[in-house]
Design a protein around this motif. Structure first.
Motif, PDB file in Angstrom:
ATOM      1  N   LEU A   1       9.076   1.732   2.725  1.00  0.00           N
ATOM      2  CA  LEU A   1      10.003   2.466   1.867  1.00  0.00           C
ATOM      3  C   LEU A   1       9.582   3.931   1.887  1.00  0.00           C
ATOM      4  CD1 LEU A   1      12.448   2.156  -0.053  1.00  0.00           C
ATOM      5  CD2 LEU A   1      10.794   2.171  -1.935  1.00  0.00           C
ATOM      6  N   GLN A   2      10.372   4.744   2.550  1.00  0.00           N
ATOM      7  CA  GLN A   2      10.144   6.182   2.554  1.00  0.00           C
ATOM      8  C   GLN A   2      10.876   6.775   1.358  1.00  0.00           C
ATOM      9  OE1 GLN A   2       8.239   8.203   4.652  1.00  0.00           O
ATOM     10  NE2 GLN A   2       8.760   9.800   3.156  1.00  0.00           N
TER      11      GLN A   2
ATOM     12  N   LEU B   1       6.535   9.940  -0.737  1.00  0.00           N
ATOM     13  CA  LEU B   1       5.553   8.881  -0.527  1.00  0.00           C
ATOM     14  C   LEU B   1       6.169   7.850   0.400  1.00  0.00           C
ATOM     15  CD1 LEU B   1       4.030   8.046  -4.041  1.00  0.00           C
ATOM     16  CD2 LEU B   1       2.815   9.015  -2.081  1.00  0.00           C
ATOM     17  N   ARG B   2       5.310   7.144   1.109  1.00  0.00           N
ATOM     18  CA  ARG B   2       5.755   6.037   1.959  1.00  0.00           C
ATOM     19  C   ARG B   2       4.991   4.782   1.571  1.00  0.00           C
ATOM     20  NH1 ARG B   2       4.718   4.517   8.212  1.00  0.00           N
ATOM     21  NH2 ARG B   2       6.774   3.665   8.736  1.00  0.00           N
ATOM     22  N   LEU B   3       5.732   3.772   1.140  1.00  0.00           N
ATOM     23  CA  LEU B   3       5.139   2.494   0.786  1.00  0.00           C
ATOM     24  C   LEU B   3       5.234   1.542   1.973  1.00  0.00           C
ATOM     25  CD1 LEU B   3       6.672   1.944  -2.777  1.00  0.00           C
ATOM     26  CD2 LEU B   3       4.622   3.237  -2.127  1.00  0.00           C
TER      27      LEU B   3
ATOM     28  N   SER C   1      12.962   0.409   5.854  1.00  0.00           N
ATOM     29  CA  SER C   1      12.939  -0.004   7.257  1.00  0.00           C
ATOM     30  C   SER C   1      11.942  -1.143   7.404  1.00  0.00           C
ATOM     31  CB  SER C   1      12.558   1.174   8.156  1.00  0.00           C
ATOM     32  OG  SER C   1      11.264   1.657   7.835  1.00  0.00           O
ATOM     33  N   ARG C   2      11.946  -1.780   8.570  1.00  0.00           N
ATOM     34  CA  ARG C   2      11.019  -2.889   8.783  1.00  0.00           C
ATOM     35  C   ARG C   2      10.601  -2.955  10.233  1.00  0.00           C
ATOM     36  NH1 ARG C   2      14.083  -8.239   7.103  1.00  0.00           N
ATOM     37  NH2 ARG C   2      12.398  -9.290   8.220  1.00  0.00           N
TER      38      ARG C   2
ATOM     39  N   SER D   1       0.846  -1.185   0.000  1.00  0.00           N
ATOM     40  CA  SER D   1       0.000   0.000   0.000  1.00  0.00           C
ATOM     41  C   SER D   1       0.884   1.239   0.000  1.00  0.00           C
ATOM     42  CB  SER D   1      -0.918   0.013   1.229  1.00  0.00           C
ATOM     43  OG  SER D   1      -0.163   0.052   2.418  1.00  0.00           O
ATOM     44  N   GLY D   2       0.265   2.381  -0.305  1.00  0.00           N
ATOM     45  CA  GLY D   2       0.980   3.642  -0.201  1.00  0.00           C
ATOM     46  C   GLY D   2       1.350   4.298  -1.508  1.00  0.00           C
ATOM     47  N   GLY D   3       1.141   3.626  -2.615  1.00  0.00           N
ATOM     48  CA  GLY D   3       1.456   4.250  -3.893  1.00  0.00           C
ATOM     49  C   GLY D   3       0.458   5.336  -4.235  1.00  0.00           C
TER      50      GLY D   3
END
Length: 125
Positions: A80-81, A18-20, A70-71, A7-9
């Motif tokens: 993914l920032q 954007l942050r995925l 990050s996780r 999500s996040g796209g």
């Protein structure tokens, strides 16, 4: 048995962020390396960034300093920032994970690579 859901796209202006997110679910024992890849139209899928279970990271040269992976191991989620986005970053972004899971048929745990369905990132003014 195991699913990756991203999500996040979306649409963002040049220079924007954007942050995925990508979450693994199912009969999971452990998640090893997680990563993000992307594929632009008429181009090969390429690595963007990876992160190990010990939080060791690797980035493609073109995203270093702009993207951060990050996780959250408790949530089996990778992020993914993406900052300072440009038109060259526009693509479908795919999450990838190396997962130990318990098969539905029973027996010992298996290990396999899973991919998400992809999320579109569009960079346009």
């Amino acid at each position: 048995q195991v699913q990756l859901v991203e999500s996040g796209g979306g649409l963002v202006q040049p220079g924007g962020s954007l942050r995925l997110s990508c979450t693994a679910s199912g009969s999971i024992l452990s998640v090893n390396e997680m990563g993000w890849y992307r594929q632009a139209p008429e181009k090969e899928r390429e690595l963007v960034a990876t992160i190990s279970s010990a939080d060791s990271t690797h980035y493609a040269e073109g995203v270093k300093g702009r993207f951060t992976i990050s996780r959250d191991n408790a949530k089996n989620t990778v992020y993914l920032q993406m900052n300072s986005l440009s038109s060259e970053d526009a693509a479908v972004y795919y999450c990838r994970a190396d997962i130990w899971y318990k098969p539905a048929t029973g027996g010992l745990f298996n290990r396999d690579i899973y991919w998400g369905q992809g999320t579109q990132v569009t960079v346009s003014s």
